[in-house]
Scaffold this motif. Structure first.
Motif, PDB file in Angstrom:
ATOM      1  N   ALA A  77       0.907  -1.105   0.037  1.00 29.29           N
ATOM      2  CA  ALA A  77       0.051  -0.030  -0.140  1.00 29.29           C
ATOM      3  C   ALA A  77       0.783   1.314  -0.122  1.00 29.29           C
ATOM      4  O   ALA A  77       0.459   2.168  -0.626  1.00 29.29           O
ATOM      5  CB  ALA A  77      -0.980  -0.099   1.275  1.00 29.29           C
ATOM      6  N   LEU A  78       1.881   1.377   0.797  1.00 31.00           N
ATOM      7  CA  LEU A  78       2.879   2.431   0.636  1.00 31.00           C
ATOM      8  C   LEU A  78       3.575   2.422  -0.667  1.00 31.00           C
ATOM      9  O   LEU A  78       3.876   3.683  -0.930  1.00 31.00           O
ATOM     10  CB  LEU A  78       3.600   2.297   2.027  1.00 31.00           C
ATOM     11  N   LEU A  79       3.970   1.407  -0.983  1.00 31.39           N
ATOM     12  CA  LEU A  79       4.644   1.446  -2.525  1.00 31.39           C
ATOM     13  C   LEU A  79       3.856   2.155  -3.408  1.00 31.39           C
ATOM     14  O   LEU A  79       4.417   2.800  -4.405  1.00 31.39           O
ATOM     15  CB  LEU A  79       5.193   0.009  -2.612  1.00 31.39           C
ATOM     16  N   ALA A  80       2.513   1.799  -3.281  1.00 33.21           N
ATOM     17  CA  ALA A  80       1.579   2.552  -4.429  1.00 33.21           C
ATOM     18  C   ALA A  80       1.546   3.811  -4.101  1.00 33.21           C
ATOM     19  O   ALA A  80       1.383   4.562  -5.072  1.00 33.21           O
ATOM     20  CB  ALA A  80       0.272   1.754  -4.061  1.00 33.21           C
ATOM     21  N   VAL A  81       1.579   4.287  -2.854  1.00 28.97           N
ATOM     22  CA  VAL A  81       1.532   5.888  -2.447  1.00 28.97           C
ATOM     23  C   VAL A  81       2.711   6.351  -2.937  1.00 28.97           C
ATOM     24  O   VAL A  81       2.638   7.553  -3.685  1.00 28.97           O
ATOM     25  CB  VAL A  81       1.305   5.912  -1.006  1.00 28.97           C
ATOM     26  N   GLY A  82       3.872   5.681  -2.977  1.00 26.59           N
ATOM     27  CA  GLY A  82       5.270   6.221  -3.658  1.00 26.59           C
ATOM     28  C   GLY A  82       6.073   6.696  -2.645  1.00 26.59           C
ATOM     29  O   GLY A  82       5.788   7.471  -1.676  1.00 26.59           O
ATOM     30  N   ALA A  83       7.474   6.453  -3.046  1.00 22.41           N
ATOM     31  CA  ALA A  83       8.444   6.936  -1.941  1.00 22.41           C
ATOM     32  C   ALA A  83       8.329   8.530  -2.036  1.00 22.41           C
ATOM     33  O   ALA A  83       8.743   9.242  -1.022  1.00 22.41           O
ATOM     34  CB  ALA A  83       9.794   6.163  -2.169  1.00 22.41           C
ATOM     35  N   ALA A  84       8.305   9.160  -3.217  1.00 21.42           N
ATOM     36  CA  ALA A  84       8.462  10.596  -3.285  1.00 21.42           C
ATOM     37  C   ALA A  84       7.337  11.238  -2.364  1.00 21.42           C
ATOM     38  O   ALA A  84       7.754  12.136  -1.689  1.00 21.42           O
ATOM     39  CB  ALA A  84       8.180  10.849  -4.851  1.00 21.42           C
ATOM     40  N   ALA A  85       5.995  10.738  -2.312  1.00 21.38           N
ATOM     41  CA  ALA A  85       5.115  11.407  -1.692  1.00 21.38           C
ATOM     42  C   ALA A  85       5.456  11.216  -0.035  1.00 21.38           C
ATOM     43  O   ALA A  85       5.114  12.026   0.717  1.00 21.38           O
ATOM     44  CB  ALA A  85       3.681  10.766  -1.725  1.00 21.38           C
TER      45      ALA A  85
END
Lengths: 216, 216
Positions: A77-85
């Motif tokens: 779920a957090l990878l889908a949010v993305g490290a940049a965010a």
């Protein structure tokens, strides 16, 4: 403070509503944010002033991101949010994962450590994982004071999280900083004793208090 | 009651001495029972009236056998004692095992379960594994009451163990019966939170108290 909640289950909705009532700008990140049925499920939170958007936007606009997804799904779920965010942000992690037999999904480490390792630029703080959802926002509901724990690498991030715990009603002297993110292991593994105690006393609405030596 | 102690480290010696002072007939089982140096190490226990013999004899003559060996060595130590000497007996198990990195030796279950499975004719009760050696025999040394847990299949065996805990000074209302031996998992996994708390407060001499809902 702007809080982006990843995970719209009962824990996420409960915390989002409580922090909105405490005056924070809280946005739930839901993959189904435009879905009418999903909005019905979230109606109590919406009535308290919580916003709803997609997970990436909820995280991108937040000062503090909260992981309230099931522990087995948190990293994806957090990878889908993305490290940049998530870069540079405080990530308050309340997740704990179980396998199909009720064992821990991370028996040799912790979810908190896995998240910190996956997102090295994010400041992960593990907390609230030792208490039930209802106690999270009502620590005064017990017959006496209890203890809540914090684990994380970044002192400033833990200070921010301590403020958010105070907003939920946790007295300052109920907080115990265990140290770095590796100590999340203790918080998560306690889930097994938590379930044993819950079975024995017939309630999830209990806490534990650390009782120090006399005169300490 | 005749108590046979398997394990002559600090935990075993401490418990043996305390139970001997409480009036029980306690015998330490040591593979080095005839060794003069070993007897020197055990001198405090011997002075309190504790006997020393070989492990198999200590178990065979006992009403209650206590496992105070390191958790990684417990099953082999008990196999050396032999299932026959343990048959039908109460086995009070205080062991917990760690691997070389400080993780649990039984991350997916518990030592208590492994012992019960290995010796099906023995009545295993897990307890005292959530507290430090000094607190085991001095529960009144804290600033308030704390909780100690019991896990085991046999109610009569747990009743016997509860009596032995009372002899160490644990008040009846500080005991919480978690249920069957599978709940030993919670007690053992708590070791990780125990170490985190010990690091945070700078002492091993603490307990935890289960704080129930108000009015419960």
């Amino acid at each position: 403070m702007r809080i982006g909640m990843i995970g719209t289950g009962t824990v996420g909705r409960t915390l989002a509503t409580a922090w909105a009532r405490a005056g924070h700008a809280v946005v739930l990140g839901s993959r189904r944010h435009a879905d009418a049925l999903a909005r019905t499920e979230l109606s109590a939170a919406l009535a308290a002033g919580v916003g709803v958007t997609d997970p990436a936007s909820a995280a991108a606009d937040a000062d503090v991101v909260v992981n309230a997804t099931p522990g087995t799904a948190s990293v994806s779920a957090l990878l889908a949010v993305g490290a940049a965010a998530l870069e540079g942000k405080v990530l308050l992690d309340v997740g704990v994962g179980f396998d199909e037999e009720g064992g821990l999904s991370h028996p040799r480490e912790s979810l908190g450590e896995e998240i910190q390792r996956t997102f090295p630029g994010t400041r992960v703080v593990k907390t609230l994982v030792t208490v039930d959802r209802e106690l999270m926002i009502a620590p005064g509901s017990l017959e006496g004071p209890s203890t809540v724990f914090l684990s994380g690498q970044d002192p400033d991030a833990k200070h921010t999280v301590a403020g958010l715990l105070a907003d939920l009603g946790w007295p300052k002297d109920s907080l115990l900083d265990l140290g770095g993110i590796a100590t999340a292991r203790g918080q998560e593994h306690y889930a097994l004793l938590f379930m044993g105690i819950a079975g024995a006393i017939g309630s999830y609405g209990f806490g534990i208090r650390v009782v120090p030596p006399a005169g300490a």
